[in-house]
Design a protein around this motif. Structure first.
Motif, PDB file in Angstrom:
ATOM      1  N   GLU A 350     -38.771  17.589 -63.825  1.00 29.46           N
ATOM      2  CA  GLU A 350     -40.219  17.573 -64.105  1.00 29.46           C
ATOM      3  C   GLU A 350     -40.562  17.790 -65.563  1.00 29.46           C
ATOM      4  OE1 GLU A 350     -41.744  20.471 -61.400  1.00 29.46           O
ATOM      5  OE2 GLU A 350     -40.709  19.516 -59.724  1.00 29.46           O
ATOM      6  N   LYS A 351     -39.772  17.183 -66.429  1.00 28.01           N
ATOM      7  CA  LYS A 351     -40.034  17.249 -67.873  1.00 28.01           C
ATOM      8  C   LYS A 351     -40.134  18.669 -68.426  1.00 28.01           C
ATOM      9  CE  LYS A 351     -41.899  12.639 -68.123  1.00 28.01           C
ATOM     10  NZ  LYS A 351     -43.026  11.767 -68.396  1.00 28.01           N
ATOM     11  N   MET A 352     -39.478  19.614 -67.767  1.00 24.50           N
ATOM     12  CA  MET A 352     -39.425  20.963 -68.330  1.00 24.50           C
ATOM     13  C   MET A 352     -38.569  20.936 -69.594  1.00 24.50           C
ATOM     14  SD  MET A 352     -38.668  23.156 -64.888  1.00 24.50           S
ATOM     15  CE  MET A 352     -39.193  24.824 -65.190  1.00 24.50           C
ATOM     16  N   THR A 353     -38.923  21.779 -70.577  1.00 22.99           N
ATOM     17  CA  THR A 353     -38.031  21.925 -71.725  1.00 22.99           C
ATOM     18  C   THR A 353     -36.825  22.750 -71.276  1.00 22.99           C
ATOM     19  OG1 THR A 353     -38.948  24.020 -72.487  1.00 22.99           O
ATOM     20  CG2 THR A 353     -40.025  22.000 -73.289  1.00 22.99           C
ATOM     21  N   SER A 354     -35.814  22.765 -72.135  1.00 20.59           N
ATOM     22  CA  SER A 354     -34.604  23.523 -71.802  1.00 20.59           C
ATOM     23  C   SER A 354     -34.909  25.009 -71.615  1.00 20.59           C
ATOM     24  CB  SER A 354     -33.565  23.360 -72.911  1.00 20.59           C
ATOM     25  OG  SER A 354     -33.187  22.016 -73.055  1.00 20.59           O
ATOM     26  N   TRP A 355     -35.704  25.568 -72.506  1.00 23.75           N
ATOM     27  CA  TRP A 355     -36.022  26.998 -72.413  1.00 23.75           C
ATOM     28  C   TRP A 355     -36.963  27.282 -71.236  1.00 23.75           C
ATOM     29  CZ3 TRP A 355     -33.388  30.946 -74.123  1.00 23.75           C
ATOM     30  CH2 TRP A 355     -32.629  30.850 -75.298  1.00 23.75           C
ATOM     31  N   GLU A 356     -37.846  26.353 -70.913  1.00 21.71           N
ATOM     32  CA  GLU A 356     -38.683  26.535 -69.715  1.00 21.71           C
ATOM     33  C   GLU A 356     -37.815  26.598 -68.466  1.00 21.71           C
ATOM     34  OE1 GLU A 356     -42.770  24.266 -71.307  1.00 21.71           O
ATOM     35  OE2 GLU A 356     -41.372  23.213 -69.968  1.00 21.71           O
ATOM     36  N   PHE A 357     -36.818  25.718 -68.424  1.00 21.43           N
ATOM     37  CA  PHE A 357     -35.926  25.728 -67.271  1.00 21.43           C
ATOM     38  C   PHE A 357     -35.063  26.994 -67.241  1.00 21.43           C
ATOM     39  CE2 PHE A 357     -32.137  24.424 -64.800  1.00 21.43           C
ATOM     40  CZ  PHE A 357     -32.773  24.046 -63.627  1.00 21.43           C
TER      41      PHE A 357
END
Lengths: 404, 404
Positions: A350-357
């Motif tokens: 869902e287009k999360m950034t790496s740090w969001e994930f």
């Protein structure tokens, strides 16, 4: 008034794993009831193999007796270890690398950070993107990388070779000609690699343009496919263009034991100057040899018992890799790596950034991984999980992820 | 086309001890019947103390069990060792150095070679002359020393502080102001040192002119006189101007074990920039910690049993030092050092050069020492013998020298 090396001031933020450590510590403090599973840092968890333990006990006993005590080791490594490396890692594979072309060290991290010292400051480096951060950081410290653009996460004087799903994680020859090319194969963090035929093209390219390849083979023991080279010296012409770095950390669990080596072939020259002689001088001046006890541990890696035990250890971790890979696929993730390397590289959903994930996984599943963007701008939108945990933890982590 | 670091090409010849090794090997081959006694290189010969052996066996066993296995160490050293160092080497002496100001490494040679990296390239260094060659050589590699004059053996951009019998081996403040001052006290090779009051003058000078002192205390355990400082931090104001390097090689016989540490006080700054943070970054990027087993060995050095055993070991070597010193004096030599250090520094007789005396001693007495000129131009006409041999060999060597 003394002045500092200003290049250090250019380094953005702290080292990737320090940041992760702080985030995990903060989460752990806020949620003391949660059991966190760490599949982040590439640190091993299995104990040392019995053959290695036995060799170390024996070496410790030798140090207790004046008749067998060993003081300063030869700067470049004990002959018994250099010969075992030459015989097993090279000659057995048809690579003509002699014992005196092998420089034993306290680990591949030191060597991969220090190797740039023997090159001119205005050499231009090329790196795969994403990749192990030490290559770029050590060149930043040496003033070789230009200026940092926080918006793109890129250095003005570094040639980036993106490795993404779009090019199947195979680096392409850069438009601008580099002087020093860092290749980590199988790659950290993507867990992907290239075929021997593709590596041969890189060797040919380097010889053609006069570049040196710094080849990091830390994950060589995890290669399972036949068409992948275990050493760059399997490629024709590599001895005139390539330096190879090897680690005992991943094939033998030496992350806390500290042993590695670097191969600088005598044929590798810049004009008349032998890089072999330069690295010998660097080693002899700024290093004093790896501990005797640790070199004996390294020798045991190549004993018959050691080989058999380590084959099992690698298989143990690769079973974890398969567990992670299939588990993530079941959970609907897009997954790479894990076949020739102990790393699994996933596309964040869902287009999360790496740090969001990273935050999502830590908070929802209490699983720690490594944000892909920490390894370079093209790692954004990816995430690394490692197979170095225990099997039980690996299975549990995947159950949690599948339940998300 | 890649280019090399040209500074390496400026280094004259090979490392001192390689040359000695080759000369001894050639002599040995030509005279296989002669028994050679080596009092040249500063390598220890006594086995490791029982407390250290015990600690290493225990640590090896911990590595054999998944429950106690240790992977990557903290980059800067295990807390148990940093605390033992802080408590014993500093706080017990009234020096306010905290555990987190101590950086554990694989030895003082590495640190003394690498420490210059955090300073600007146009800093000017000052060294005692003669001194341990690594200080100058590592700065040559970094391009900080100008050009070499083979006639004088001096670099155009190095400030030499001669330490000879004329000034009682006490370095004088240089005419030109240095940025980085290397002090090895007690000194290698002269075996001489300065008083705490004299060291305080150097600290005051450094603070006044804005220089940093890189203080190598490798031989601290051999200090016998009360008016000599065991750490530069015994001097007032040292925390704003001094980095201290320490080794376990000589106080605990770790030449083949490899362990050392560097103290970078948090108060040491260049403008707003903390050198502590810079060295932490260097350590974290280009080094991966000393081996767990070796750090446990270091911890044992500070145990009650370890301290008692090592006191005896140091006394053993200092008995050798006294034997060499009195023996040489009986034989009519002019002799220095040997009171606060395991090195004896003698004036060569009859205006022989250092290398002439080396050849003379090797051929006539079959004793190997180290030519003073190898440590710097002002070492010419001097010669170093070390107390690190066995007592029996030391006595035998002196009998041979007295019989010349």
């Amino acid at each position: 008034m003394f002045q500092i090396n200003d290049n250090y001031q250019k380094l953005p933020g702290s080292y990737l794993f320090s940041t992760i450590g702080k985030k995990v510590a903060a989460f752990s403090e806020a949620h003391p009831d949660k059991s966190i599973i760490r599949l982040g840092i590439g640190d091993v968890t299995q104990p040392l193999a019995p053959a290695i333990i036995e060799a170390m006990h024996k070496a410790v006993d030798e140090m207790a007796d004046a008749k067998t005590f060993r003081g300063y080791a030869p700067d470049l490594g004990y002959e018994f270890l250099r010969k075992a490396i030459s015989d097993n890692d090279y000659k057995a594979r048809g690579c003509d690398i002699e014992a005196d072309e092998i420089f034993v060290s306290d680990g591949a991290k030191s060597d991969s950070g220090n190797i740039q010292e023997i090159f001119a400051q205005d050499n231009r480096i090329a790196v795969c993107d994403p990749v192990y951060p030490v290559y770029v950081d050590s060149n930043v410290m040496a003033g070789r990388t230009g200026t940092y653009d926080a918006a793109t996460g890129m250095w003005s004087n570094v040639i980036y070779m993106p490795c993404t799903r779009e090019n199947n994680f195979v680096p392409e020859f850069p438009k601008e000609t580099p002087d020093m090319i860092y290749l980590c194969l199988p790659n950290n963090p993507t867990g992907t690699t290239i075929t021997k035929a593709q590596l041969q093209e890189w060797v040919d390219y380097a010889n053609k343009v006069g570049a040196v390849i710094i080849y990091d083979g830390a994950y060589e023991a995890y290669i399972t496919e036949d068409n992948v080279a275990h050493s760059i010296y399997e490629c024709e012409g590599a001895k005139t263009c390539a330096i190879e770095l090897k680690s005992f950390s991943k094939n033998a669990g030496f992350t806390g034991v500290r042993l590695g080596y670097t191969v600088v072939p005598k044929e590798l020259k810049c004009g008349d100057v032998s890089l072999h002689g330069m690295w010998a001088r660097r080693h002899g001046t700024k290093f004093n040899g790896a501990p005797y006890i640790i070199q004996r541990a390294g020798e045991a890696v190549y004993s018959d018992a050691g080989k058999a035990q380590l084959k099992e250890q690698v298989a143990y971790y690769m079973k974890n890799a398969a567990t992670i890979k299939s588990g993530l696929q079941e959970a609907g993730f897009e997954v790479y790596g894990g076949v020739n390397a102990p790393y699994i590289w996933l596309k964040t959903p869902e287009k999360m950034t790496s740090w969001e994930f990273f935050d999502y996984l830590l908070e929802k599943a209490n699983v720690v991984g490594t944000p892909g963007s920490g390894f370079g701008p093209s790692g954004e939108g990816y995430f690394r999980l490692t197979a170095f945990g225990s099997y039980e933890n690996t299975v549990a982590a995947l159950e949690r992820i599948k339940a998300l």
